[in-house]
Scaffold this motif. Structure first.
Motif, PDB file in Angstrom:
ATOM      1  N   GLU A 142      50.841 -25.062  19.387  1.00 15.26           N
ATOM      2  CA  GLU A 142      50.153 -23.913  18.775  1.00 15.26           C
ATOM      3  C   GLU A 142      48.672 -24.197  18.576  1.00 15.26           C
ATOM      4  OE1 GLU A 142      52.302 -22.850  15.196  1.00 15.26           O
ATOM      5  OE2 GLU A 142      54.158 -22.628  16.367  1.00 15.26           O
ATOM      6  N   GLN A 146      45.473 -22.268  20.472  1.00 12.85           N
ATOM      7  CA  GLN A 146      44.351 -21.666  19.729  1.00 12.85           C
ATOM      8  C   GLN A 146      43.015 -22.142  20.286  1.00 12.85           C
ATOM      9  OE1 GLN A 146      44.955 -22.445  15.530  1.00 12.85           O
ATOM     10  NE2 GLN A 146      45.650 -20.352  15.190  1.00 12.85           N
ATOM     11  N   ASP A 147      42.907 -23.460  20.496  1.00 15.28           N
ATOM     12  CA  ASP A 147      41.660 -24.028  21.034  1.00 15.28           C
ATOM     13  C   ASP A 147      41.348 -23.462  22.418  1.00 15.28           C
ATOM     14  OD1 ASP A 147      41.334 -25.526  18.796  1.00 15.28           O
ATOM     15  OD2 ASP A 147      42.028 -27.421  19.669  1.00 15.28           O
ATOM     16  N   SER A 149      42.454 -20.675  23.772  1.00 14.15           N
ATOM     17  CA  SER A 149      42.192 -19.230  23.701  1.00 14.15           C
ATOM     18  C   SER A 149      40.786 -18.936  23.178  1.00 14.15           C
ATOM     19  CB  SER A 149      43.228 -18.541  22.805  1.00 14.15           C
ATOM     20  OG  SER A 149      44.515 -18.761  23.327  1.00 14.15           O
ATOM     21  N   GLN A 150      40.320 -19.746  22.252  1.00 10.59           N
ATOM     22  CA  GLN A 150      38.958 -19.545  21.720  1.00 10.59           C
ATOM     23  C   GLN A 150      37.902 -19.899  22.764  1.00 10.59           C
ATOM     24  OE1 GLN A 150      38.918 -21.894  18.146  1.00 10.59           O
ATOM     25  NE2 GLN A 150      39.951 -20.333  16.921  1.00 10.59           N
TER      26      GLN A 150
END
Length: 475
Positions: A142, A146-147, A149-150
């Motif tokens: 997860e 996140q990393d 996707s950013q």
């Protein structure tokens, strides 16, 4: 099988130097383990029965393996899309990488960044990047999503980056596996799981593009690597190949036709506990009748990581053929190659001018000996680079030599040569490099030659001859 047959198999296992085909037979005898896991289809069971009861004929086995229709079917797995959506159209090249949590240093984000940064806008349209997060730690996955996707949101939106995960339930048994090569148990578990990770990744990528290249999660790419790969694929048109290699390390930069991916995925699953992935890849290539390595230089991918993903162990492997600026790949226009040196075995003149990782090797050359290149058409040259000697034969360099270019061709098709030569410079430490040749040479170049200016007792390896042409207005 009869008791007598089983005894025979036990004897085989005890032999210290067992051939790979022998290993295959033994492995296939134990395939009921895999059949329970549901990875082997009905047609595969038939092959297993056959190979368990007959002495294996290599030619017959290669034929069976190549023609196994069931190997082309996909493996029935549910993939979770952690980021991105299914591709809307087929691409030219898929770049696949699998990543797990590391004890020290994580290079995945840098690897993804390198792939995208080193590609032009036009190249980005032709690639898809598939990242498999293959760790069973959901919190790590997860955080990683996140990393990613950013940092790479626009690539995900543009449909060229997908992040996937396969739930642990789909994995076969990873504990208590055979300890081949006397590897410690945790090492066997790590490399066996890695084989399954790659099998699942290959299976997912099978229909996304025409070609597939395998990377690791700690790799730096050359600039415009896709253009270099396309150039190589085009140059091999009409010739048979299974794997083209763009790095000499492990399983970095190994290129496949996408239609071979289902078979390769099945193969890795079948032998997941036998040996490391890079060894299995060599056997796969051999079983599909590509006997020789086809490796290109300069290498397009470099190992970036200092720590390996296994226990954070140090990993200092570097590829000394890597060049950051791969768009600077030489043109090496068509030419006839000849030498008056005494050639050793089959290391003939053509091997120095090839983009494949091979070389010319001549016995101790004398003053006045030469290596000649006669171009099929007159050309304008911008840059020339010649490397002699190899890492393990560092003294087999050209100790005293010069590089010359020529014009005015005379002679028949077979014995063509130039009448006039211009010396561009001397070799230093066995190497020669010159740029802006078109500004220093006013004529169109018909020939080029490496001249030995002083006899040497050492033999001579010409590792690579690279020629870059400059576009002329009428081209």
């Amino acid at each position: 099988p009869s008791l007598k047959h089983l005894d025979k198999m036990r004897c085989l296992r005890k032999r210290s130097a067992v051939s790979f085909l022998g290993i295959l037979v033994i492995c296939l005898l134990f395939m009921n383990l895999y059949i329970e896991d549901g990875y082997v289809l009905e047609g595969d069971k038939q092959l297993i029965r056959e190979t368990a009861t007959h002495q294996l004929n290599p030619e017959r086995y290669v034929h069976s393996f190549k023609d196994l229709s069931n190997f082309s079917g996909s493996i029935n797995i549910s993939y979770r899309y952690l980021a991105g959506t299914p591709l809307s159209r087929k691409r030219y090249l898929t770049i696949g990488l699998s990543s797990v949590k590391r004890k020290k240093g994580n290079y995945l984000l840098e690897t993804i960044k390198s792939i995208f940064e080193q590609s032009s806008y036009e190249e980005l349209k032709e690639i898809a990047v598939v990242v498999q997060l293959a760790d069973f730690d959901s919190a790590w996955c997860e955080g990683m999503v996140q990393d990613i996707s950013q940092k790479f949101a626009h690539h995900i939106i543009a449909g060229r980056l997908i992040v996937i995960h396969v739930p642990e339930d789909y994995y076969p048994v990873l504990d208590g596996l055979k300890r081949n090569y006397n590897d410690p148990e945790d090492r066997v578990k790590f490399r066996s799981k890695q084989n399954v990770d790659y099998a699942f990744l290959l299976n997912f990528c099978a229909n996304l593009s025409d070609y597939y290249v395998m990377l690791e999660d700690d790799v730096r790419c050359s600039k415009n690597f896709l253009t270099a790969v396309k150039k190589v694929i085009t140059s091999r048109e009409g010739s048979y190949w299974v794997t083209l290699e763009f790095s000499k390390l492990g399983y970095i930069g190994k290129l496949y036709h996408s239609h071979d991916l289902p078979r390769l995925a099945h193969f890795l699953l079948m032998f997941y506990q036998e040996m490391p992935c890079d060894w299995l890849l060599i056997h796969f290539r051999g079983l599909l009748a590509q006997k020789e390595v086809i490796r290109f230089k300069p290498s397009l991918f470099q190992h970036m990581g200092y720590y390996s993903s296994y226990k954070g162990a140090e990993n200092k492997l570097k590829d000394d053929d890597f060049e950051e600026e791969s768009f600077d790949i030489p043109d090496n226009p068509p030419a006839n190659l000849h030498t008056n040196m005494n050639v050793f075995e089959n290391y003939e003149a053509s091997k120095a001018y090839s983009s494949i990782d091979e070389y010319f090797w001549g016995k101790a050359p004398s003053s006045g000996d030469f290596y000649g290149i006669v171009f099929e058409k007159p050309i304008k040259i911008s840059k020339i680079k010649v490397v002699t000697g190899t890492e393990d034969r560092q003294n087999d360099i050209l100790h005293h030599g010069a590089l010359e270019v020529g014009e005015k061709i005379v002679g028949s098709k077979k014995g063509r040569q130039c009448t006039t030569y211009l010396r561009l410079g001397e070799f230093k430490n066995g190497n020669f490099e010159i740029t802006d040749v078109e500004h220093k040479v006013l004529f169109d170049i018909n020939c080029m030659r490496i001249l030995v200016t002083k006899s040497q007792k050492e033999w001579l390896i010409i590792k690579s001859i690279s020629v870059w042409t400059s576009q002329t207005p009428n081209q």
